[in-house]
Design an enzyme around this catalytic site. Sequence first.
Site, PDB file in Angstrom:
ATOM      1  N   GLY A 195       0.818  -1.206   0.000  1.00  0.00           N
ATOM      2  CA  GLY A 195       0.000   0.000   0.000  1.00  0.00           C
ATOM      3  C   GLY A 195       0.857   1.263   0.000  1.00  0.00           C
ATOM      4  N   ASP A 196       1.940   1.231   0.748  1.00  0.00           N
ATOM      5  CA  ASP A 196       2.841   2.394   0.795  1.00  0.00           C
ATOM      6  C   ASP A 196       3.518   2.593  -0.562  1.00  0.00           C
ATOM      7  OD1 ASP A 196       2.182   2.571   3.499  1.00  0.00           O
ATOM      8  OD2 ASP A 196       3.857   1.284   4.090  1.00  0.00           O
TER       9      ASP A 196
END
Lengths: 309, 309
Positions: B251-252
Site C-alpha cells: 500500500g505504501d
Amino acid sequence: MIVTVTLNAAIDKTYHLPALAAGQVSRVDRVYAEPGGKGINVARVVALQGVPVLATGFAGGSNGDFIERGLTRQGIVHDFVKIEGESRICLNIMDQDGVSTELLEPGPTIAGQEMEAMRQKLALLAARAKVVAFSGSLPAGVPKSFYAELIEIAQRQGAVVFLDTSGEALLRGAEAKPYFIKPNEDEVAQWLGHSIEDENALKQGLLRLNETGIPCISVSMGAQGSLAAFHGVCYRVHAPKVEAVNAVGCGDAYVAGMAIGTAQGLPVEECLRLATASGTANALTARAGYVEPEDVKRLLGEVVVERIG
Amino acid sequence: MIVTVTLNAAIDKTYHLPALAAGQVSRVDRVYAEPGGKGINVARVVALQGVPVLATGFAGGSNGDFIERGLTRQGIVHDFVKIEGESRICLNIMDQDGVSTELLEPGPTIAGQEMEAMRQKLALLAARAKVVAFSGSLPAGVPKSFYAELIEIAQRQGAVVFLDTSGEALLRGAEAKPYFIKPNEDEVAQWLGHSIEDENALKQGLLRLNETGIPCISVSMGAQGSLAAFHGVCYRVHAPKVEAVNAVGCGDAYVAGMAIGTAQGLPVEECLRLATASGTANALTARAGYVEPEDVKRLLGEVVVERIG
C-alpha cells in the site's frame, strides 16, 4: 573508586501487555527501558549506596547512546569505549499473568581497534580504582582470553579485580587469578573434575580453588545465602528471610556489596555481610540491579556470617 | 519534490529465531532494523525510483536518532521535528516456520510545542513540494483533527495532498478534502452509512465521495488490483500476476507511485499504472516499503487500467 566493566552492555527493556499471542499483532501497553548488563547493575547498586563508581565497557549505535544517556540520568559516572556496532536489547515480555518471555539480541561484534581502545582505557581507569569488577558475557569478536588480558592490565595498575561471568569466559578469565570470583556449583564441579555431593564437598572445592591463587570465592545458594572461601578459611553466610519481589539482579547486587566492602578495606566477614545485605535488598524491589539504601542498612544486622573452618 | 509525513515514525525491527517460546529465555539469531512507519516506506520507494523526496514527521530519543541515521544511510533526505519522547519500535518476531508475531510499542506522546514546530516546518516544506503525502496513524497527544490542520497548511502552500490513514484519523482528516485518499472497503461503507454488496456498489460509493470534494480515491483489492475514482470517472486497475514474497508495504509503495505520477503531472491512468506497478514490485521483495526500480519498469507494461464509466 570502584570501576565496573560491562563488555556486553544492553538496554534492559520490559514490555507489559495482556498476552503474548504467537502469530498475531499485539499492542504493547507499557514500555520500560533502562541501561542494563551485569556490570551496569553492579555500578547502579554501588552508586545507590553513595560510593564513588564509574561504569565502562563497550557501547555503540543508538542503543549505546541510550545506555550512556540513561546512566547520566541515573547519576552514574560512565566512560565507555564507543563501538561501530549497535549495543543489544534484552527484551522481557511480561503478560498480565506475570509470565515472562525473554528475547536476547546477539549484540555487536567487537573490532580489533575497539579491543585496543578498551585495553588503553582500562589501564587509565584501573590506575585510579581500588576495585575493578568485570561482569557478564563476552561480546562476539573478542578472544576467550580477553578477560584474562584485561584482568592483568588492571592488576598491573594495582587494582583488586573481581570477575563475575560464567562458562568458558570464567574458566579462561580465572587463569589471570582475579581476587574474587562467584562461580556456581556446576562451574566449581567442572573445575574440580568431579561432581559435588554436599555442602562439605563444595567447601573442600572452594579451598582447593583458593590454593590455585584465587583468594576470595563465593558460591550463591539463592535465598539460603552463600558459601565463601577466603585465603583458606570458609564461611557460611545466612541471608535474612524476606518476601522476594524479583530475584533478578541479586547476584550483581551481591558483587556491588563485596566491591564496596573491599574498596573500603573492611574485613572479609563485613564484606560478605554487605554483599548479602545488598543482594537481599535487590530482591525486595521489582527492578533488577537496584536497592533502597535503607533496606541494605536494615538487612546488614540480620545477616549471619558463620566461620566453618 | 515529494514530501512524506510520518507522525508516528518507527524502527521496523525483525528478530529471526528458531521458535518463540513463551515463558522462556530465547537467544535471537539475527536482528534486522531499519527506519519504518508508512510515510517513511513511501519516501523510500519514491527515492528508489530516483525521484526527489523528503521525509518529515516526529522523531525522538535514541530510536529517533537511529531513524534519522538510517534514512541518511539509505540516501533519503529527511527533516524531522525532534521530540522529547522516544520513537517507537515495531517488532516482528519471525520463527523458522515463517510464523510472524508482531509487538507494537505505544510510541511517544507529542507535546503542544512539538505540534506547533510540526505546523511551522510543514508550511516551509510544503511551499517547495508538488505533493505532500501523510501516512499512518496519529501519535498520542495530538488531536484527532491534526491531519485536517496539517492538510490545510500544506494546501495553502499550493501542495497536492495525499492522506493514507485509517479509522477516525481518516474520517477527520478527510474533512480537509485531500486530493487523494486510499480507504478500505469498510471505511467507504462507514462513510456511506450502508454496507457494500459488490464492485458496482463500491464504484457508486467512490463517485459519491468524489462529489464531497475529494477528487481522487483508490480502494485496494489486494492482488486483484484496485478500483479508483477520479473526478467522477471510475477505473478498474488490474495488477500483474506475480509470485508474492511479502505483501507488507504494498500500500505504501502504491502511494509512492501515485505521488510520483502526480508530481510529474501525468494523466490519472498513468498515475494508477505507476502506483500499481510500484505496489506489485514491493510484493516481489522480502522488505516492506522497498522496490527494485527494474521491477517497476517491467511491471508498468503489464498493468491494465480499464475505464468503467
